[in-house]
Design a protein around this motif. Structure first.
Motif, short mmCIF file in Angstrom:
data_model
loop_
_atom_site.label_atom_id
_atom_site.label_comp_id
_atom_site.label_asym_id
_atom_site.label_seq_id
_atom_site.Cartn_x
_atom_site.Cartn_y
_atom_site.Cartn_z
N LEU A 123 0.83 -1.21 0.00
CA LEU A 123 0.00 0.00 0.00
C LEU A 123 0.86 1.26 0.00
O LEU A 123 0.52 2.25 -0.66
CB LEU A 123 -0.94 -0.01 1.21
CG LEU A 123 -2.03 -1.08 1.21
CD1 LEU A 123 -2.79 -1.06 2.54
CD2 LEU A 123 -2.99 -0.88 0.06
N LEU A 126 2.19 1.75 -3.53
CA LEU A 126 1.14 2.19 -4.44
C LEU A 126 0.82 3.67 -4.23
O LEU A 126 0.53 4.39 -5.19
CB LEU A 126 -0.13 1.36 -4.23
CG LEU A 126 -0.21 0.03 -4.97
CD1 LEU A 126 -1.53 -0.66 -4.65
CD2 LEU A 126 -0.08 0.23 -6.47
N ASP A 152 -9.07 -6.58 -2.87
CA ASP A 152 -7.89 -5.71 -2.83
C ASP A 152 -6.96 -6.01 -3.99
O ASP A 152 -6.40 -5.10 -4.61
CB ASP A 152 -7.13 -5.91 -1.52
CG ASP A 152 -7.84 -5.31 -0.33
OD1 ASP A 152 -8.88 -4.65 -0.53
OD2 ASP A 152 -7.37 -5.50 0.80
N ARG A 153 -6.78 -7.27 -4.31
CA ARG A 153 -5.85 -7.63 -5.39
C ARG A 153 -6.30 -7.06 -6.72
O ARG A 153 -5.48 -6.64 -7.54
CB ARG A 153 -5.71 -9.15 -5.46
CG ARG A 153 -4.81 -9.72 -4.36
CD ARG A 153 -4.56 -11.20 -4.52
NE ARG A 153 -5.60 -12.01 -3.92
CZ ARG A 153 -6.43 -12.80 -4.57
NH1 ARG A 153 -6.35 -12.89 -5.90
NH2 ARG A 153 -7.33 -13.53 -3.94
N TRP A 156 -5.34 -3.39 -6.56
CA TRP A 156 -3.90 -3.20 -6.71
C TRP A 156 -3.49 -3.32 -8.18
O TRP A 156 -2.65 -2.56 -8.66
CB TRP A 156 -3.14 -4.21 -5.87
CG TRP A 156 -3.44 -4.13 -4.41
CD1 TRP A 156 -3.95 -3.06 -3.73
CD2 TRP A 156 -3.26 -5.17 -3.44
NE1 TRP A 156 -4.09 -3.37 -2.40
CE2 TRP A 156 -3.68 -4.64 -2.18
CE3 TRP A 156 -2.79 -6.48 -3.50
CZ2 TRP A 156 -3.64 -5.40 -1.01
CZ3 TRP A 156 -2.74 -7.24 -2.33
CH2 TRP A 156 -3.17 -6.69 -1.11
#
Length: 269
Positions: A123, A126, A152-153, A156
């Motif tokens: 995080l 990112l 979440d993946r 991302w």
């Protein structure tokens, strides 16, 4: 050494035996941490266990832990419901080198619950995406039902991570990779000789992943791994987590592989 009460503000079940809890201090004070650190968590009467912080370091007011129920203490933590209280000591330990690897291609390799300790580093990178080269996540699990952070993946991947996922075994409905996580290193082309890598998962998985990375030209001093040992105090007093000349709770849990290799070559260390 003094535990602080944190209230569970939300709870999400990730797999059949794993839950993600968001905690907030009853005092209202945020608990600042760096990616890679852990806390000692306890539910009343069930004992204390070290659990890696898996939240966003840019949002310290929300303390997030992903916990797998594998024993008395973790089972009690996972049974905690929103509105109930856990005690927290920490944060302890060192950090993933998210600033040191700026400008590099970065590989994050995780197995099973090992993605949770790496999530804050992911995080953080990112949030500063322009400061890094290619970002690659290689994640493996026993089966699709044992994979963390499905939603979440996807996010991302949309924000700039190349996300590669594999499982040991799956039914016909699975359309992704099948096999050990080390095979994913063959499916991406980066500047391996200038890349850095962060690893967390079963020790055998990390050993084979390190071998694959070294074979591709990644330098041992640019490979970082999070080690798990029997941490009981968190501050280097009890000695239960000794690894060679170090104490994991104080000197780890993140180590350079160049530091770890001589110790792990000693049988049963």
């Amino acid at each position: 050494m003094v535990p602080v009460p944190f209230e569970v503000s939300s709870k999400r079940q990730d797999t059949v035996d794993t839950w993600t809890l968001e905690l907030r201090a009853r005092s209202g004070q945020a608990l600042a941490f760096t990616p890679g650190q852990f806390n000692m968590l306890a539910a009343a009467g069930a004992g204390e266990v070290p659990i890696s912080i898996s939240g966003d370091p840019d949002r310290p007011e929300a303390l997030v832990h992903t916990v797998r129920s594998v024993g008395l203490a973790t089972a009690a933590i996972c049974r905690t419901e929103p509105g109930q209280v856990l005690s927290v000591r920490g944060p302890f330990g060192g950090a993933w080198p998210v600033e040191e690897v700026q400008g590099c291609d970065v590989v994050i390799a995780a197995g099973g619950i090992g993605l949770a300790p790496l999530r804050p580093a992911l995080l953080s990178m990112l949030a500063r995406r322009e400061q890094y080269g290619r970002l690659v996540l290689m994640y493996g699990g026993r089966s699709p039902d044992h994979l963390l952070y499905a939603g979440d993946r996807q996010e991302w991947a949309a924000r700039g991570f190349e996300v590669l996922v594999t499982v040991d075994s799956a039914g016909p409905e699975w359309i992704g990779h099948v096999g050990v996580v080390t095979r994913l290193a063959r499916r991406t082309e980066i500047d391996w000789t200038a890349a850095a890598a962060m690893l967390c998962g079963p020790e055998v998985m990390m050993r084979f992943m390190v071998a694959a990375l070294l074979d591709r030209g990644v330098r041992a001093e640019r490979i970082y791994a999070s080690m798990e040992r029997n941490m009981q105090c968190g501050i280097g007093h009890c000695g239960h987590c000794q690894l060679g000349p170090t104490l994991v709770c104080r000197d780890g849990a993140v180590y350079r592989w160049s530091e770890l290799a001589p110790w792990l070559a000693i049988r049963e260390l």
